[in-house]
Design an enzyme around this catalytic site. Sequence first.
Site, PDB file in Angstrom:
ATOM      1  N   SER A 108      39.631  45.687  56.029  1.00 52.69           N
ATOM      2  CA  SER A 108      40.692  46.469  56.662  1.00 52.69           C
ATOM      3  C   SER A 108      40.497  47.976  56.593  1.00 52.69           C
ATOM      4  O   SER A 108      41.029  48.696  57.438  1.00 52.69           O
ATOM      5  CB  SER A 108      42.046  46.107  56.047  1.00 52.69           C
ATOM      6  OG  SER A 108      42.072  46.414  54.664  1.00 52.69           O
TER       7      SER A 108
ATOM      8  N   HIS B  41      43.339  40.559  59.417  1.00 54.09           N
ATOM      9  CA  HIS B  41      43.036  41.562  60.434  1.00 54.09           C
ATOM     10  C   HIS B  41      42.162  40.978  61.544  1.00 54.09           C
ATOM     11  O   HIS B  41      41.312  41.669  62.114  1.00 54.09           O
ATOM     12  CB  HIS B  41      42.375  42.780  59.792  1.00 54.09           C
ATOM     13  CG  HIS B  41      43.321  43.589  58.963  1.00 54.09           C
ATOM     14  ND1 HIS B  41      44.156  44.549  59.505  1.00 54.09           N
ATOM     15  CD2 HIS B  41      43.598  43.554  57.631  1.00 54.09           C
ATOM     16  CE1 HIS B  41      44.891  45.087  58.546  1.00 54.09           C
ATOM     17  NE2 HIS B  41      44.566  44.498  57.410  1.00 54.09           N
TER      18      HIS B  41
ATOM     19  N   LYS C  73      51.266  40.811  60.830  1.00 53.52           N
ATOM     20  CA  LYS C  73      50.501  41.853  61.518  1.00 53.52           C
ATOM     21  C   LYS C  73      50.549  41.593  63.025  1.00 53.52           C
ATOM     22  O   LYS C  73      51.535  41.898  63.674  1.00 53.52           O
ATOM     23  CB  LYS C  73      49.080  41.938  60.959  1.00 53.52           C
ATOM     24  CG  LYS C  73      49.046  42.461  59.529  1.00 53.52           C
ATOM     25  CD  LYS C  73      47.647  42.581  58.984  1.00 53.52           C
ATOM     26  CE  LYS C  73      47.610  43.319  57.653  1.00 53.52           C
ATOM     27  NZ  LYS C  73      48.357  42.646  56.562  1.00 53.52           N
TER      28      LYS C  73
END
Length: 417
Positions: free
Chosen positions: A204, A232, A263
């Site tokens: 990340s 991610h 996310k």
Amino acid sequence: MSIFSKMLLFRAAGGRHYSAAAQSQLRDILSTQLAGIKEAGTFKAERIITSSQSTQITVQGSDKKILNFCANNYLGLANNPEIVDYSQKLLAQYGAGLSSVRFICGTQDIHKELEQKIAKFHGREDTILYASCFDANAGIFEAILTPEDAVFSDELNHASIIDGIRLCKAKKQRYKHRDLADLEQQLKSSDARLKLIATDGVFSMDGNIAPLARIVELAKKYNALVFVDECHATGFFGKTGRGTEEYANIMGEVDIINSTLGKALGGASGGYTTGPAELITFLRQKSRPYLFSNTLPPAVVAVGLKVMDMLLKSSELTQRVQSNTQRFREAMTKAGFTIAGENHPICPVMLGDARLASKFADEMLGRGIYVIGFSYPVVPQGKARIRVQISAAHTEAEIDRAIAAFIEVGRSLKVIQ
């Protein structure tokens, strides 16, 4: 007043006295450390957002809209009207929460439905939900690994993976970042019962990608399992958003996937483990964060359900974030900036100095662009950067405006010519 009551009052008063002294000592110790953090230029102040999460937000002290380029809102779904409406609908139907862990009275039909849809999205047998992916990572290694086993962890893995591994009793070995020769040497020399390779799919802070296909090859060669944290990557990385597996053309070959709903998948909360049915059933019996944490509230489950429906039907948003990423990276590189990572929406603009990164971010905010400077201890010393994150919701005009601001600030601070 009885003698006994007087003794209790005396003890209570004494307790307050000693507690006050200890608290004063704690305050002094922490104040000294905080002063050192500020002096080093690494103090992290929180800017207060007064709007919903979006590409355009307002912050406390100003009604002016600013462009947001630092959220994990990769698909731009955090304030999607369709998702918000569905969340409100299930909030009314199923209530605010369950006031229970899953195995007592905290499992509704919508929890099972979401777990099934996540498993279908990843092409796995089953899924278990957690309050966050941090909890998912905290709950897996301790549950499945014993002192007879070994875990091999990339040295730059996320803090939640590191902390989760610390909780287990297996032999713990770190291999150099994405260094397959080092990993192979450690696998070769291990006589563990179970060997588990643990890696982030996408790292990340740098936006670089695990060499997953080659890791899987090593796992097969040395009879090891592969665990990947896809926080991610899930929903937006790879051709249809199936993550690092898809990007590496090895769909279905990773043994265990942990990821997040917080996310790209709506930005609310929640995490999960998906994989073999026996593993998921075992985690329901043994994983402590699952057993001892409240179940996900219905409104959060609703977000996950609606996003899964969207992703199972179309990869349009995934393709949009990928084209936006290419536009930003190419223009910034052409302007003279060093952009770390690979073809990923995490686009770290490398600056080196912590104070410079902080000042750069402040200058960008003055131009209506919200980005954050990252420095030690979040990243290694000497590798401070502005981490830009691209969203499918960013328009080309918004991306171009951010690039123009970067160029203007970069020239004024002598980062580029």
